[in-house]
Write a protein that holds these residues in place. Structure first.
Motif, short mmCIF file in Angstrom:
data_model
loop_
_atom_site.label_atom_id
_atom_site.label_comp_id
_atom_site.label_asym_id
_atom_site.label_seq_id
_atom_site.Cartn_x
_atom_site.Cartn_y
_atom_site.Cartn_z
N TRP A 64 -13.11 -2.81 -8.08
CA TRP A 64 -11.71 -2.44 -7.85
C TRP A 64 -11.35 -2.72 -6.40
O TRP A 64 -12.13 -2.42 -5.48
CB TRP A 64 -11.48 -0.96 -8.16
CG TRP A 64 -11.56 -0.63 -9.61
CD1 TRP A 64 -12.65 -0.17 -10.30
CD2 TRP A 64 -10.49 -0.71 -10.57
NE1 TRP A 64 -12.34 0.02 -11.62
CE2 TRP A 64 -11.01 -0.29 -11.82
CE3 TRP A 64 -9.15 -1.09 -10.51
CZ2 TRP A 64 -10.24 -0.26 -12.97
CZ3 TRP A 64 -8.38 -1.06 -11.65
CH2 TRP A 64 -8.92 -0.64 -12.87
N ARG B 176 -7.65 -2.62 -3.73
CA ARG B 176 -6.30 -2.07 -3.65
C ARG B 176 -5.56 -2.69 -2.48
O ARG B 176 -6.17 -3.15 -1.52
CB ARG B 176 -6.33 -0.55 -3.52
CG ARG B 176 -6.92 -0.03 -2.21
CD ARG B 176 -7.04 1.48 -2.24
NE ARG B 176 -7.59 2.02 -0.99
CZ ARG B 176 -7.90 3.30 -0.82
NH1 ARG B 176 -7.71 4.17 -1.80
NH2 ARG B 176 -8.38 3.70 0.34
N ARG C 211 -5.30 -6.53 1.14
CA ARG C 211 -6.12 -6.06 0.03
C ARG C 211 -7.47 -5.60 0.56
O ARG C 211 -8.09 -6.28 1.38
CB ARG C 211 -6.29 -7.16 -0.99
CG ARG C 211 -6.96 -6.74 -2.27
CD ARG C 211 -7.04 -7.88 -3.26
NE ARG C 211 -5.72 -8.39 -3.60
CZ ARG C 211 -5.49 -9.26 -4.58
NH1 ARG C 211 -6.49 -9.71 -5.30
NH2 ARG C 211 -4.27 -9.68 -4.81
N ALA D 215 -1.39 2.79 -3.48
CA ALA D 215 -1.61 1.35 -3.40
C ALA D 215 -1.47 0.74 -4.78
O ALA D 215 -1.44 1.45 -5.79
CB ALA D 215 -3.00 1.04 -2.84
N TYR E 114 -3.59 -1.18 -7.32
CA TYR E 114 -5.01 -1.30 -7.57
C TYR E 114 -5.27 -2.48 -8.51
O TYR E 114 -4.62 -2.61 -9.55
CB TYR E 114 -5.57 -0.02 -8.18
CG TYR E 114 -5.74 1.09 -7.16
CD1 TYR E 114 -4.63 1.74 -6.63
CD2 TYR E 114 -7.00 1.47 -6.72
CE1 TYR E 114 -4.78 2.73 -5.67
CE2 TYR E 114 -7.16 2.47 -5.78
CZ TYR E 114 -6.05 3.09 -5.26
OH TYR E 114 -6.20 4.08 -4.31
N GLY F 2 -2.81 -5.76 -11.66
CA GLY F 2 -2.57 -4.64 -10.75
C GLY F 2 -1.90 -3.47 -11.44
O GLY F 2 -1.08 -3.65 -12.34
N GLN G 71 -0.14 0.38 -10.32
CA GLN G 71 0.32 1.14 -9.17
C GLN G 71 -0.16 2.59 -9.23
O GLN G 71 -0.07 3.25 -10.28
CB GLN G 71 1.85 1.13 -9.09
CG GLN G 71 2.43 1.90 -7.92
CD GLN G 71 2.10 1.28 -6.57
OE1 GLN G 71 2.09 0.05 -6.43
NE2 GLN G 71 1.83 2.13 -5.58
#
Length: 120
Positions: A36, A38, A45, A91, A93, A113, A115
C-alpha cells in the motif's frame, strides 16, 4: 497483466479505524509482493506497508503499530487495517502489486486509489 480493485476508503474521526481491501486478478499473483502507498494532498506518493510473496511484512515508521497489512492468498486480496487514525493519515491510498513489498518499480501494477479522510 494484473488488475487491482480497491475498496474500503471513507471518512473517520481521529482514533477510529478503517480497513482497506485490494483484490488482484491476473496471472501469477502469488509470485508478486503486495503493498500500500498513499498520497496526501500536496505531497508525493509514499510507501505505507508491504507484504512479500513469502509473507514477510514491512511497515513505514509513520504507521507501524497502528496499521496492519495482511493477505488472503485464496482470494488474492490484501488488506490494510488502519487503527488509531490521525489527521495526517488523510490521503489517497493505492494498492501496489510488484516485485518488492517496499520499493516501486516501473513495471508495478497500481489500483485506482481509495480516499481516506480523517477529520474531527
Amino acid at each position: 497483466q494484473v488488475q487491482l480493485v480497491e475498496s474500503g476508503g471513507g471518512s473517520a474521526q481521529p482514533g477510529e479505524s478503517l480497513t482497506l481491501s485490494c483484490q488482484a486478478s491476473g496471472e501469477y499473483i502469488e509470485q508478486y509482493a503486495m503493498s500500500w502507498y498513499r498520497r496526501a494532498p500536496g505531497k508525493q506518493r509514499e510507501w505505507v506497508a508491504g507484504i512479500g510473496n513469502s509473507g514477510n511484512i514491512y511497515y513505514a515508521a509513520s504507521v507501524k503499530g497502528r496499521f496492519t497489512i495482511s493477505k488472503d492468498n485464496a482470494k488474492n486480496t490484501v488488506y490494510l487495517q488502519m487503527d488509531s487514525l490521525k489527521f495526517e493519515d488523510t490521503a489517497l491510498y493505492f494498492c501496489n502489486v510488484g516485485r518488492s513489498p517496499n520499493l516501486m518499480f516501473e513495471d508495478d501494477f497500481w489500483g485506482q486509489g481509495t480516499q481516506v479522510t480523517v477529520s474531527a
